[in-house]
Design an enzyme around this catalytic site. Structure first.
Site, PDB file in Angstrom:
ATOM      1  NE  ARG A   1      -1.290   1.915   3.753  1.00 45.70           N
ATOM      2  CZ  ARG A   1      -0.580   2.960   3.675  1.00 45.70           C
ATOM      3  NH1 ARG A   1      -1.151   3.987   3.053  1.00 45.70           N
ATOM      4  NH2 ARG A   1       0.243   3.257   4.402  1.00 45.70           N
ATOM      5  CB  CYS A   2       1.998   3.942  -1.750  1.00 40.02           C
ATOM      6  SG  CYS A   2       1.223   3.973  -3.333  1.00 40.02           S
ATOM      7  CB  SER A   3      -0.521   7.566   1.463  1.00 44.53           C
ATOM      8  OG  SER A   3      -0.306   6.911   2.552  1.00 44.53           O
ATOM      9  CG  HIS A   4      -0.549  10.603  -1.474  1.00 47.67           C
ATOM     10  ND1 HIS A   4      -1.486  11.443  -1.032  1.00 47.67           N
ATOM     11  CD2 HIS A   4       0.463  11.069  -0.524  1.00 47.67           C
ATOM     12  CE1 HIS A   4      -1.414  11.981   0.293  1.00 47.67           C
ATOM     13  NE2 HIS A   4      -0.115  11.626   0.595  1.00 47.67           N
TER      14      HIS A   4
ATOM     15  CD  GLN B   1       3.095   8.419  -1.592  1.00 46.33           C
ATOM     16  OE1 GLN B   1       2.698   7.078  -0.915  1.00 46.33           O
ATOM     17  NE2 GLN B   1       3.640   9.046  -0.439  1.00 46.33           N
TER      18      GLN B   1
END
Length: 318
Positions: A96-99, A102
């Site tokens: 997972r990444c937030s944006h 990314q």
């Protein structure tokens, strides 16, 4: 069977002589979770009814009761695995990444290099502040299904680092307890708790500590971001897209309209200086919108001045 196992089974037999006031199971059955599976530990209100266990913080459910699996009345305990038969590890991974800007590829590569097939890697781009994470829920469901169909295998949920799971300490601790109750191990490839997480003893304390550190890190990032935005706002930079019609362009439109030119005739001489449409001509709608906002700003002081004059006349007449 070793002596500690005999003691654990004896404790379980004594606990199960009493009904549970929390999950309302009858005597003779282990405690159950809300999902209907056998709980990983007995509920406090139940094992404290046994005097010699009353001061314990937790009482684990023995493996022969099948913690983490769907409870069925009268189901016999599974046959024990021979000591010389090694358990097979089955890994399911989550990245997972937030944006959206990314990248996930570095996590995917690290998980694949760890021997996890691509079809068992669940990846998504979503913030930890979002409570509903579809791919994460799918990874948990895959782990539970594998454990239900292969109870003798060790199912491991693998992530690159702890903060890929979340940055809220309470949420992380609850997740660790959920995995433990379903017999699922947690593995991290990087960070302070590299390796497979041990939910008992020192491992539980360390996990809670680093979960709190992850939450503190998120709050520090948030505070630094807000301070940066406030500093930029004090300098006149409020973020967002740059305006299509700048003050210089608006001044040109107003001056040339005062000389009798039309907006359609002025438009080809206007060039957008910044943004995605840099170098293009603004649309007529953008020009008319800027003129309307300008007229509104010009009309507001006059309206306020007229309102004060009307109020003064009204007071004079009374």
């Amino acid at each position: 069977m070793s002596k500690p196992e005999i003691t654990a089974v004896s404790d379980a037999d004594e606990i199960e002589r009493h009904p549970c006031p929390r999950c309302l199971v009858e005597p003779g059955s282990p405690c159950r979770s809300r999902s209907g599976t056998v709980a990983g530990t007995y509920h406090t209100g139940r094992f404290t009814k046994v005097p010699r266990l009353a001061k314990l913080l937790r009482a684990p459910t023995p493996t022969d009761r099948g913690p983490g699996r769907l409870w069925r009345p009268g189901t016999p305990p599974p046959a024990p695995i021979p000591a010389d038969t090694p358990a097979t590890d089955i890994r399911v991974a989550y990245a997972r990444c937030s944006h959206l800007t990314q990248e996930l590829q570095s996590q995917m590569d690290a998980l694949a290099a760890h021997g996890i097939p691509r079809e068992k890697i669940f990846a998504e781009k979503v913030s930890t502040r979002v409570r509903v994470r579809p791919k994460f829920e799918a990874a948990l469901e895959a782990c539970r299904e594998i454990k239900a169909h292969a109870p003798h295998c060790r199912v491991i949920l693998t992530v690159y680092e702890m903060k890929r799971l979340g940055r809220d300490s309470a949420e992380l601790t609850a997740l660790a307890d959920h995995l433990t109750a379903h017999g699922i191990a947690l593995e991290m490839l990087a960070g302070p708790l590299t390796g497979i997480y041990d939910p008992s003893g020192t491992g539980r304390v360390l996990f809670a500590f680093f979960a709190a550190m992850a939450e503190t890190e998120r709050e520090n990032i948030r505070e630094a971001t807000l301070e940066g935005l406030n500093a930029a706002a004090r300098k006149g930079n409020h973020g967002g897209r740059p305006p299509v019609i700048t003050d210089d362009m608006l001044h040109t439109v107003l001056r040339r309209r005062a000389n009798g030119e039309s907006v359609e005739g002025i438009r080809p001489d206007l060039i957008i200086p910044t943004g995605k449409r840099k170098g293009q001509h603004p649309s007529l709608a953008s020009i008319y919108r800027a003129l309307a906002e300008h007229n509104k700003r010009q009309a507001y002081p006059k309206a306020v001045e007229q309102a004060h004059a009307d109020f003064a006349m009204l007071q004079a007449s009374t």
